[in-house]
Design a protein around this motif. Sequence first.
Motif, PDB file in Angstrom:
ATOM      1  N   ALA A 221      -4.945  -7.980   4.298  1.00  0.00           N
ATOM      2  CA  ALA A 221      -5.219  -7.360   5.593  1.00  0.00           C
ATOM      3  C   ALA A 221      -4.347  -6.121   5.756  1.00  0.00           C
ATOM      4  O   ALA A 221      -3.280  -6.006   5.140  1.00  0.00           O
ATOM      5  N   ARG A 222      -4.829  -5.219   6.596  1.00  0.00           N
ATOM      6  CA  ARG A 222      -4.075  -4.008   6.921  1.00  0.00           C
ATOM      7  C   ARG A 222      -3.609  -4.117   8.380  1.00  0.00           C
ATOM      8  O   ARG A 222      -4.427  -4.230   9.299  1.00  0.00           O
ATOM      9  N   ILE A 223      -2.316  -4.128   8.591  1.00  0.00           N
ATOM     10  CA  ILE A 223      -1.750  -4.327   9.920  1.00  0.00           C
ATOM     11  C   ILE A 223      -1.678  -2.994  10.664  1.00  0.00           C
ATOM     12  O   ILE A 223      -1.175  -2.001  10.133  1.00  0.00           O
ATOM     13  N   VAL A 224      -2.185  -3.003  11.892  1.00  0.00           N
ATOM     14  CA  VAL A 224      -2.222  -1.791  12.710  1.00  0.00           C
ATOM     15  C   VAL A 224      -1.434  -2.023  13.998  1.00  0.00           C
ATOM     16  O   VAL A 224      -1.619  -3.050  14.662  1.00  0.00           O
ATOM     17  N   ASN A 225      -0.582  -1.092  14.335  1.00  0.00           N
ATOM     18  CA  ASN A 225       0.125  -1.096  15.617  1.00  0.00           C
ATOM     19  C   ASN A 225       0.008   0.281  16.243  1.00  0.00           C
ATOM     20  O   ASN A 225       0.241   1.298  15.572  1.00  0.00           O
ATOM     21  N   ASN A 226      -0.373   0.308  17.519  1.00  0.00           N
ATOM     22  CA  ASN A 226      -0.518   1.591  18.224  1.00  0.00           C
ATOM     23  C   ASN A 226      -1.427   2.559  17.471  1.00  0.00           C
ATOM     24  O   ASN A 226      -1.143   3.761  17.373  1.00  0.00           O
ATOM     25  N   ASP A 227      -2.510   1.980  16.893  1.00  0.00           N
ATOM     26  CA  ASP A 227      -3.515   2.768  16.165  1.00  0.00           C
ATOM     27  C   ASP A 227      -2.959   3.472  14.927  1.00  0.00           C
ATOM     28  O   ASP A 227      -3.539   4.439  14.438  1.00  0.00           O
ATOM     29  N   GLN A 228      -1.841   2.997  14.410  1.00  0.00           N
ATOM     30  CA  GLN A 228      -1.283   3.542  13.167  1.00  0.00           C
ATOM     31  C   GLN A 228      -1.186   2.429  12.131  1.00  0.00           C
ATOM     32  O   GLN A 228      -0.765   1.312  12.434  1.00  0.00           O
ATOM     33  N   PHE A 229      -1.588   2.752  10.892  1.00  0.00           N
ATOM     34  CA  PHE A 229      -1.499   1.771   9.814  1.00  0.00           C
ATOM     35  C   PHE A 229      -0.031   1.635   9.376  1.00  0.00           C
ATOM     36  O   PHE A 229       0.604   2.621   9.008  1.00  0.00           O
TER      37      PHE A 229
ATOM     38  N   PRO B 234       3.953  -2.704   1.462  1.00  0.00           N
ATOM     39  CA  PRO B 234       3.734  -1.315   1.883  1.00  0.00           C
ATOM     40  C   PRO B 234       2.361  -0.801   1.470  1.00  0.00           C
ATOM     41  O   PRO B 234       1.756  -1.288   0.515  1.00  0.00           O
ATOM     42  N   LEU B 235       1.873   0.193   2.201  1.00  0.00           N
ATOM     43  CA  LEU B 235       0.623   0.841   1.826  1.00  0.00           C
ATOM     44  C   LEU B 235       0.813   1.599   0.522  1.00  0.00           C
ATOM     45  O   LEU B 235       1.915   2.067   0.213  1.00  0.00           O
ATOM     46  N   SER B 236      -0.247   1.702  -0.251  1.00  0.00           N
ATOM     47  CA  SER B 236      -0.186   2.381  -1.535  1.00  0.00           C
ATOM     48  C   SER B 236      -0.772   3.786  -1.432  1.00  0.00           C
ATOM     49  O   SER B 236      -1.792   3.993  -0.776  1.00  0.00           O
ATOM     50  N   ASN B 237      -0.117   4.731  -2.094  1.00  0.00           N
ATOM     51  CA  ASN B 237      -0.647   6.096  -2.166  1.00  0.00           C
ATOM     52  C   ASN B 237      -1.754   6.216  -3.210  1.00  0.00           C
ATOM     53  O   ASN B 237      -2.486   7.200  -3.235  1.00  0.00           O
ATOM     54  N   ALA B 238      -1.861   5.195  -4.070  1.00  0.00           N
ATOM     55  CA  ALA B 238      -2.803   5.266  -5.189  1.00  0.00           C
ATOM     56  C   ALA B 238      -4.154   4.635  -4.870  1.00  0.00           C
ATOM     57  O   ALA B 238      -5.173   5.045  -5.423  1.00  0.00           O
ATOM     58  N   TYR B 239      -4.146   3.620  -4.002  1.00  0.00           N
ATOM     59  CA  TYR B 239      -5.394   2.899  -3.752  1.00  0.00           C
ATOM     60  C   TYR B 239      -5.358   2.297  -2.355  1.00  0.00           C
ATOM     61  O   TYR B 239      -4.335   1.787  -1.909  1.00  0.00           O
ATOM     62  N   SER B 240      -6.508   2.361  -1.660  1.00  0.00           N
ATOM     63  CA  SER B 240      -6.624   1.784  -0.318  1.00  0.00           C
ATOM     64  C   SER B 240      -7.454   0.510  -0.397  1.00  0.00           C
ATOM     65  O   SER B 240      -8.626   0.546  -0.783  1.00  0.00           O
ATOM     66  N   ALA B 241      -6.850  -0.612  -0.052  1.00  0.00           N
ATOM     67  CA  ALA B 241      -7.538  -1.898  -0.170  1.00  0.00           C
ATOM     68  C   ALA B 241      -8.638  -2.039   0.878  1.00  0.00           C
ATOM     69  O   ALA B 241      -8.476  -1.629   2.020  1.00  0.00           O
ATOM     70  N   ARG B 242      -9.745  -2.624   0.467  1.00  0.00           N
ATOM     71  CA  ARG B 242     -10.871  -2.885   1.376  1.00  0.00           C
ATOM     72  C   ARG B 242     -10.667  -4.270   1.995  1.00  0.00           C
ATOM     73  O   ARG B 242     -11.218  -5.274   1.545  1.00  0.00           O
ATOM     74  N   VAL B 243      -9.843  -4.306   3.023  1.00  0.00           N
ATOM     75  CA  VAL B 243      -9.485  -5.564   3.680  1.00  0.00           C
ATOM     76  C   VAL B 243      -9.614  -5.390   5.195  1.00  0.00           C
ATOM     77  O   VAL B 243      -9.632  -4.262   5.698  1.00  0.00           O
ATOM     78  N   PRO B 244      -9.691  -6.496   5.945  1.00  0.00           N
ATOM     79  CA  PRO B 244      -9.824  -6.375   7.401  1.00  0.00           C
ATOM     80  C   PRO B 244      -8.609  -5.698   8.041  1.00  0.00           C
ATOM     81  O   PRO B 244      -7.479  -5.829   7.561  1.00  0.00           O
ATOM     82  N   ILE B 245      -8.859  -4.996   9.127  1.00  0.00           N
ATOM     83  CA  ILE B 245      -7.799  -4.451   9.963  1.00  0.00           C
ATOM     84  C   ILE B 245      -7.352  -5.549  10.924  1.00  0.00           C
ATOM     85  O   ILE B 245      -8.166  -6.320  11.427  1.00  0.00           O
ATOM     86  N   VAL B 246      -6.058  -5.626  11.176  1.00  0.00           N
ATOM     87  CA  VAL B 246      -5.522  -6.633  12.100  1.00  0.00           C
ATOM     88  C   VAL B 246      -4.735  -5.932  13.199  1.00  0.00           C
ATOM     89  O   VAL B 246      -3.848  -5.124  12.923  1.00  0.00           O
ATOM     90  N   ARG B 247      -5.062  -6.271  14.434  1.00  0.00           N
ATOM     91  CA  ARG B 247      -4.385  -5.677  15.590  1.00  0.00           C
ATOM     92  C   ARG B 247      -3.731  -6.775  16.431  1.00  0.00           C
ATOM     93  O   ARG B 247      -4.216  -7.897  16.502  1.00  0.00           O
ATOM     94  N   GLY B 248      -2.652  -6.401  17.098  1.00  0.00           N
ATOM     95  CA  GLY B 248      -2.007  -7.292  18.056  1.00  0.00           C
ATOM     96  C   GLY B 248      -1.156  -8.386  17.457  1.00  0.00           C
ATOM     97  O   GLY B 248      -0.704  -9.289  18.161  1.00  0.00           O
ATOM     98  N   ILE B 249      -0.884  -8.335  16.156  1.00  0.00           N
ATOM     99  CA  ILE B 249      -0.118  -9.399  15.514  1.00  0.00           C
ATOM    100  C   ILE B 249       1.359  -9.292  15.900  1.00  0.00           C
ATOM    101  O   ILE B 249       1.927  -8.211  15.987  1.00  0.00           O
TER     102      ILE B 249
END
Length: 251
Positions: free
Chosen positions: A116-124, A136-151
């Motif tokens: 999952a990709r964790i989002v806070n205040n509309d920022q990854f 951490p997020l990767s500069n080489a590849y963006s994973a196709r996973v659900p976005i999670v908000r409010g965690i």
Amino acid sequence: MNSKRNRIINILKISIIIGFPIILQSFANHRNNIRKIQKVDITRLGSPKNIQYITNDAIENLLFSIKNPEEYLTKEININLLEKRLDANPMVENADIYLTIDGIVKVIVKQREPIARIVNNDQFYYYMDMQGKQMPLSNAYSARVPIVRGITETVWEDTHLILSYIYKDNFLKENIVEVIADKGVFYAKLRGADFLVCLGNAQDISLKFNNLKAFYRKASKDHFLDRYTMINLQYNNQVVCTKPSSAEEDN
């Protein structure tokens, strides 16, 4: 006299038998130590080859930062040090390295799996990985996973339980694009659907997702996915659907 000479000859024979392999081994070790590295061979476990959160070039640069691998002699290679260096990378779950007699550095890498990709205040901010840890997020590849908000930290374990279940299920992995946590209640958004799915808490999540899949397949077949604004799964073994008029009906 002959007996003494025979004993000396036997001692010499034994010495040669014992010593010759040692000499050969020492010579082979010397030749191997002055042999140059031929290449670095990288194998990835688990993920497809095209998914590289840390690239092959980045791995080589991390292991051989001073000069090109082909400029190293085999005696300069410290396998334990290289493994520790690669294991310390935040994209790597585990690494094994060994050196072949031909001078090839074999690197076996298992990357961490983001679920999952964790989002806070509309920022990854970061990923959650399969182990339930921050990645951490990767500069080489963006994973196709659900976005999670409010965690928050208080619902981290429940969030991980839900997301790992989604990741292991092909249907859910393909269709759930977002998960929202709101005061201990979880919601999900599906690809191509306008309604929100209320999961409640993480309890009985397997049953809830099975009910969701059954409802989704029937609704897709009968073409009534667009009739509802909310699909509520938090009640005991029920799927409660809310229409735009706020009227409810049980399925």
